[in-house]
Motif scaffolding. Structure first.
Motif, mmCIF file in Angstrom:
data_model
loop_
_atom_site.group_PDB
_atom_site.id
_atom_site.type_symbol
_atom_site.label_atom_id
_atom_site.label_comp_id
_atom_site.label_asym_id
_atom_site.label_seq_id
_atom_site.Cartn_x
_atom_site.Cartn_y
_atom_site.Cartn_z
ATOM 1 N N HIS A 129 -45.027 -14.732 -12.891
ATOM 2 C CA HIS A 129 -46.255 -16.034 -13.141
ATOM 3 C C HIS A 129 -45.015 -17.295 -13.899
ATOM 4 O O HIS A 129 -45.370 -18.636 -13.834
ATOM 5 C CB HIS A 129 -47.120 -16.075 -14.146
ATOM 6 N N VAL A 178 -45.479 -12.152 -6.758
ATOM 7 C CA VAL A 178 -46.704 -11.882 -7.566
ATOM 8 C C VAL A 178 -47.365 -10.676 -7.724
ATOM 9 O O VAL A 178 -47.217 -9.861 -5.790
ATOM 10 C CB VAL A 178 -48.046 -12.695 -6.581
ATOM 11 N N ARG A 198 -56.036 -26.566 -14.380
ATOM 12 C CA ARG A 198 -55.675 -25.251 -13.278
ATOM 13 C C ARG A 198 -54.326 -25.597 -12.631
ATOM 14 O O ARG A 198 -52.745 -24.156 -13.277
ATOM 15 C CB ARG A 198 -55.778 -24.497 -12.158
ATOM 16 N N ASP A 254 -54.321 -9.029 -15.358
ATOM 17 C CA ASP A 254 -54.967 -10.321 -14.501
ATOM 18 C C ASP A 254 -55.750 -9.348 -13.708
ATOM 19 O O ASP A 254 -56.294 -9.121 -13.490
ATOM 20 C CB ASP A 254 -53.663 -10.440 -13.461
ATOM 21 N N CYS A 291 -45.961 -16.852 -8.535
ATOM 22 C CA CYS A 291 -47.097 -17.832 -8.548
ATOM 23 C C CYS A 291 -47.157 -19.349 -8.475
ATOM 24 O O CYS A 291 -48.390 -19.837 -8.393
ATOM 25 C CB CYS A 291 -47.892 -17.277 -10.304
ATOM 26 N N SER A 313 -49.618 -18.459 -3.631
ATOM 27 C CA SER A 313 -50.553 -17.303 -4.630
ATOM 28 C C SER A 313 -51.374 -15.659 -4.070
ATOM 29 O O SER A 313 -50.922 -15.593 -2.836
ATOM 30 C CB SER A 313 -51.974 -18.046 -4.875
ATOM 31 N N CYS A 314 -51.806 -15.019 -4.905
ATOM 32 C CA CYS A 314 -52.038 -13.836 -4.057
ATOM 33 C C CYS A 314 -53.126 -13.840 -3.669
ATOM 34 O O CYS A 314 -53.942 -12.504 -2.872
ATOM 35 C CB CYS A 314 -52.384 -12.862 -5.925
ATOM 36 N N HIS A 340 -49.787 -9.073 -7.357
ATOM 37 C CA HIS A 340 -50.801 -8.796 -6.224
ATOM 38 C C HIS A 340 -50.332 -8.186 -5.022
ATOM 39 O O HIS A 340 -51.129 -7.807 -3.659
ATOM 40 C CB HIS A 340 -52.306 -9.287 -6.799
ATOM 41 N N ASN A 358 -56.991 -19.460 -5.994
ATOM 42 C CA ASN A 358 -58.713 -19.329 -6.047
ATOM 43 C C ASN A 358 -58.846 -19.576 -6.898
ATOM 44 O O ASN A 358 -60.733 -19.489 -7.252
ATOM 45 C CB ASN A 358 -57.910 -17.479 -6.313
ATOM 46 N N CYS A 414 -49.969 -21.787 -8.348
ATOM 47 C CA CYS A 414 -51.478 -21.640 -8.212
ATOM 48 C C CYS A 414 -52.099 -21.415 -10.125
ATOM 49 O O CYS A 414 -53.566 -21.761 -9.693
ATOM 50 C CB CYS A 414 -51.920 -19.507 -8.304
ATOM 51 N N LEU A 415 -51.018 -22.039 -11.037
ATOM 52 C CA LEU A 415 -51.373 -22.034 -12.190
ATOM 53 C C LEU A 415 -50.790 -22.816 -12.893
ATOM 54 O O LEU A 415 -50.355 -23.031 -13.824
ATOM 55 C CB LEU A 415 -51.922 -20.306 -12.204
ATOM 56 N N HIS A 424 -56.649 -10.871 -10.764
ATOM 57 C CA HIS A 424 -57.087 -10.744 -9.709
ATOM 58 C C HIS A 424 -56.805 -9.985 -8.834
ATOM 59 O O HIS A 424 -55.992 -9.238 -7.971
ATOM 60 C CB HIS A 424 -56.183 -12.395 -8.555
HETATM 61 S S1 SF4 Z 1 -54.393 -15.916 -9.225
HETATM 62 FE FE1 SF4 Z 1 -52.411 -17.289 -8.686
HETATM 63 S S2 SF4 Z 1 -51.253 -16.798 -11.425
HETATM 64 FE FE2 SF4 Z 1 -52.320 -15.069 -10.715
HETATM 65 S S3 SF4 Z 1 -52.113 -13.732 -10.312
HETATM 66 FE FE3 SF4 Z 1 -52.607 -15.054 -8.582
HETATM 67 S S4 SF4 Z 1 -51.109 -16.369 -8.135
HETATM 68 FE FE4 SF4 Z 1 -49.711 -16.011 -10.034
#
Ligand code: SF4
Lengths: 471, 212
Positions: free
Chosen positions: A64, A109, A438, A130, A410, A348-349, A111, A432, A413-414, A132
């Motif tokens: 992250h 990441v 965000r 997390d 990440c 991102s994941c 995931h 996502n 994404c955030l 996701h």
């Molecule tokens: S949603 Fe974004 S911040 Fe969360 S694990 Fe997936 S890539 Fe990382």
């Protein structure tokens, strides 16, 4: 025996004990750990002088907070650095089956890393601090996000205190059109059932269109289950699942392989199993999707228009839509294809696996970033994805198009690291969540597929990837 | 964990649907490795006019006068009245930590996101689901009456308005028990350590590939 859903089977095989009110102790096979939601849990263990119950269940990485460029300079932000170093120290002190620290080739990441390493296997229960974590359900694993207290609980007891969810099946039958992918299906489902539509359910994605998806596509879909309110998404095990898992570093050894496969082949819903809710979609009707608001359910076809809140009858929804339009700086009835973008984020994941990058590169190849687009970030999901993409020459395609090729994480994404939008900037993003702030305070996020993100990058506005002129 | 029994407290209305955990506590504050101190950054982007970063002195930052939490009328509120799908988004437990640190003990909404709902119980925060029309009524009464308070009785599972109307709410026995006693859930689970071990032995025999 009565017919069971896949979720019923996964649940039943992990119940250690059940209380009279239905509260269960659920056994956890795989615990994925990252730097943001674990420090307080490790701290709790230390304070109570408790060891990890099973350190060989833990697989960990830092994602992250890690920067996506200038890795030679380390992590510049001291607070981020402390968090990543705290993870290093905790893994060292407590142990793990595998750890992929900052700059390791396996880092990525969480995931993306889990499935890629074979840390995620069919039939497992998988948790991570997390939301996701639902991603891993693509393997016929029961996977969902947990909070930090639960992270500590799993570390100390290998169990989770949980109650069973209801069963929902989302069936997508037919064949997806060219230029339409798993991300579009995910957004179309959320547009249909709403961001709370799956609350209290485990969603199984089924139907010929889902079986037709690659493992990457199924991961994208399950990843977004949480955006439909469901803690977990599931896809039944089939030959694709097994082929994907085979020979991954943490997959079963040759000696155990056949027994594992025999078990995995039972991981599907039985004929006639009961679902508490059923949703159906026709694959042919799914067009490329673009969100217009600040919730993933605020989504339309790329050829649609920004909706008019005046037509909304529900008062709470109307107020939400008006707020969203104001935040997004949009006017009702604007054609989506007339909306210019400032920044594009591919990562991102949800969409940073090799197939996603191939999809984006196919659009970028031979084209150039539009002049009004300030920045296009391409952030691979892991070091291994990056390596693979470079072996295929995708990095060169992106760079030639004027995109930036970054290190894994990440990222935007955030926006916990340095990659973030400035106030008012509009972003086509393969991530996502389009929540307010965000991707950076005041930033405006539109969720799209990798192909659609690349199309926005080269045209300078949202564009139907199916209609791009040939180059 | 703080025990929860009953409470008679001021209500703060947050009239927005789908309030997500990014809004409750923005990600820059997630870099902390501590569990406390998130209260001043609760709803940071709505609450202040400037951009918040960890380490700032929040007491000197410009407040957004239009944000409900900044209204003197709701100072000291311990009950947050919210709309549907409250707490959607990320699993960050920093969201209930921030609410609790700010002084909230109860959140009432027509629906909650699953993970947030679950996280609340781990932190002595009671999330209560009431029917949408009841929540509508509470919003209307709260806005019409300054100093509007609700009585929350966990043993009886009721929310009672100042005029004495009581609404009941659901909670599992297990959660109620933990919340009333302020119990350490890990300690409770470890009482079943033998059963967990027995389960593992069985699993190891049938699915050895799950054990390294
Ligand atoms: S949603 Fe974004 S911040 Fe969360 S694990 Fe997936 S890539 Fe990382």
């Amino acid at each position: 025996m009565t017919a069971q859903t896949l979720y019923d089977k996964l649940w039943a095989s992990h119940v250690v004990r059940e209380e009279s009110d239905g509260t269960c102790l659920l056994y956890i096979d795989r615990h994925l750990v990252h730097e943001v939601t674990s420090p307080q849990a490790f701290e709790g263990l230390k304070l109570a002088n408790r060891p990890l119950w099973r350190k060989d269940s833990v697989v960990s990485t830092a994602d992250h907070n890690t920067p996506t460029d200038h890795w030679d300079q380390g992590i510049q932000d001291p607070i981020s650095r402390l968090q990543v170093e705290t993870l290093d120290a905790n893994i060292k002190a407590f142990g793990a089956l595998a750890y992929f620290p900052f700059k390791d080739i396996g880092q990525g990441v969480v995931h993306v890393m889990g499935p890629e390493q074979g840390a995620t296997l069919p039939g497992m229960t998988v948790v991570c601090g997390d939301s996701h974590t639902s991603t891993h359900g693509a393997f016929g694993a029961l996977a969902h996000g947990i909070g930090t207290s639960e992270v500590e609980h799993v570390m100390a007891t290998q169990c989770l205190v949980a109650k069973k969810s209801k069963n929902m099946r989302v069936s997508v039958e037919g064949q997806l059109g060219a230029g339409v992918g798993a991300k579009d299906v995910a957004l179309a489902i959320i547009g249909k059932i709403g961001t709370a539509g799956g609350t209290g359910y485990a969603i199984e994605f089924a139907g010929s269109a889902i079986r037709g998806l690659s493992m990457e596509g199924r991961m994208t879909l399950c990843n977004m289950a949480i955006e439909a309110g469901a803690r977990s998404g599931l896809v039944a095990v089939d030959d694709k699942t097994i082929a994907y898992v085979k020979d991954r570093p943490l997959a079963p050894s040759a000696l155990q392989w056949d027994a594992a496969v025999a078990y995995w082949n039972t991981l599907h819903s039985d004929e006639g199993a009961h679902f508490d809710a059923e949703v159906e979609l026709k694959a042919e009707e799914v067009a490329p999707q673009v969100t217009w608001g600040t919730s993933p359910e605020m989504v339309v076809d790329v050829n649609g228009r920004v909706p008019d809140p005046a037509l909304e009858t529900d008062a709470v929804k109307k107020a939400g839509a008006m707020r969203a339009l104001e935040y997004m700086g949009l006017t009702a009835n604007t054609a989506m294809t007339d909306i210019p973008v400032d920044v594009v984020f591919i990562g991102s994941c949800t969409n940073s696996r090799i197939e996603d990058l191939r999809e984006a590169a196919a659009v970028a190849r031979g084209r150039k970033k539009a002049a009004n687009v300030k920045q296009v970030l391409v952030v691979p999901g892991s070091g291994l994805v990056k390596q693979q993409a470079e072996a295929e020459g995708l990095d060169k395609v992106f760079v030639a198009a004027g995109f930036e090729w970054r290190e894994p994480g990440c990222s935007m994404c955030l926006a916990m690291n340095a990659d973030r939008l400035l106030p008012g900037e509009r972003c086509a993003s393969t991530s996502n969540r389009n929540f307010e702030g965000r991707q950076g305070q005041g930033g405006r996020t539109h969720l799209v597929s990798p192909a659609m993100a690349a199309a926005a990058a080269v045209t300078g506005h949202f564009a139907d990837v199916r209609k791009l002129e040939a180059v | 964990m703080k025990a929860f029994n009953s409470l008679n407290a001021l209500v703060c209305p947050l009239d927005r649907a789908n309030v997500d955990t990014d809004a409750i506590i923005p990600k820059q504050f997630l870099k902390s490795i501590k569990r406390a101190g998130f209260g001043p950054n609760l709803f940071d982007e709505w609450r202040y006019l400037d951009h918040g970063e960890p380490g700032m002195d929040n007491s000197v930052r410009p407040l957004n006068p239009d944000f409900v939490l900044n209204s003197p009328r709701y100072a000291g509120a311990e009950v947050l009245l919210a709309r549907e799908n409250f707490g959607c988004g990320s699993s960050r437990e920093h969201a209930p930590w921030a609410l609790e640190d700010q002084g909230f003990r109860v959140v009432i909404a027509p629906s909650f996101a699953d993970i947030f709902f679950n996280n609340c119980y781990k932190n002595g925060l009671l999330p209560i689901v009431l029917a949408a029309d009841v929540v509508d009524r509470l919003f209307a009464e709260c806005e019409a009456n300054e100093g509007y308070s609700l009585n929350i009785d966990l043993p009886a599972q009721t929310v009672t308005t100042p005029d004495g109307t009581a609404f009941t709410f659901d909670i599992t026995e297990h959660r109620k028990h933990c919340l009333l006693g302020g119990l350490d859930e890990i300690g409770l689970t470890l009482q079943h350590a033998d059963e967990i071990r027995a389960y593992e032995t069985k699993r190891r025999a049938s699915q050895p590939w799950l054990f390294a």
